[in-house]
Design a protein around this motif. Structure first.
Motif: not given
Length: 172
Positions: A143-172
């Protein structure tokens, strides 16, 4: 590139994260809404019929169907809540967490040693507002809430990393 995180869960955040992580897919959610509506209409109709006529035995089929629909709705939502409650009562969930995120994955720093999760270990991702939940192939919830990261830039970099590196299995 290393994105550091640090923080601690509170009870409300943890319960919301577990609910988000276990949220059924869109098709399933629509089905549960439909089942809930049918359950509500049938409950009102059956109860008013029993009150009006006093014939409990004559409505036994409707009562059985209501019980069946109630079980379906129970299975959809209650086990998630009970699981969150059980997990929250362990001390490991309530301790402060810290670590870092890289292009290779996520690493937690613990007193007895680090624990790393490469991106290939994740198969489910849920995001809403300032909250991200990741589930590993083995069922570990991160679990990663926004407040775990020091800056908004770190949060945006984190979400960009998960968007590009996590392969999601879609639920129906």
């Amino acid at each position: 590139m290393q994105i550091k995180f640090k923080g601690q869960y509170d009870k409300k955040l943890f319960y919301n994260a577990v609910r988000l992580a276990n949220q059924p897919g869109r098709t399933s959610r629509l089905m549960y809404i439909f089942v809930g509506l049918v359950f509500g209409v049938m409950a009102v109709s059956t109860i008013s019929e029993i009150i009006k006529t006093g014939d409990f035995a004559g409505n036994i089929i409707e009562i059985a169907l209501l019980l069946l629909l109630g079980v379906v709705l129970y299975q959809a939502y209650i086990p998630t809540y009970l699981g969150a409650r059980r997990m929250w009562n362990t001390t490991s969930v309530q301790r402060p967490l810290s670590g870092y995120v890289t292009k290779q994955g996520i690493t937690y720093n613990f007193p007895k040693g680090d624990k790393s999760y490469p991106w290939s270990d994740f198969n489910r991702l849920r995001k809403v507002g300032g909250l991200v939940t990741l589930i590993t192939i083995r069922g570990m919830l991160l679990i990663f809430p926004r407040h775990f990261f020091n800056t908004e830039t770190d949060w945006e970099r984190f979400t960009k990393l998960i968007d590009t590196h996590v392969v999601v299995i879609k639920k129906k």
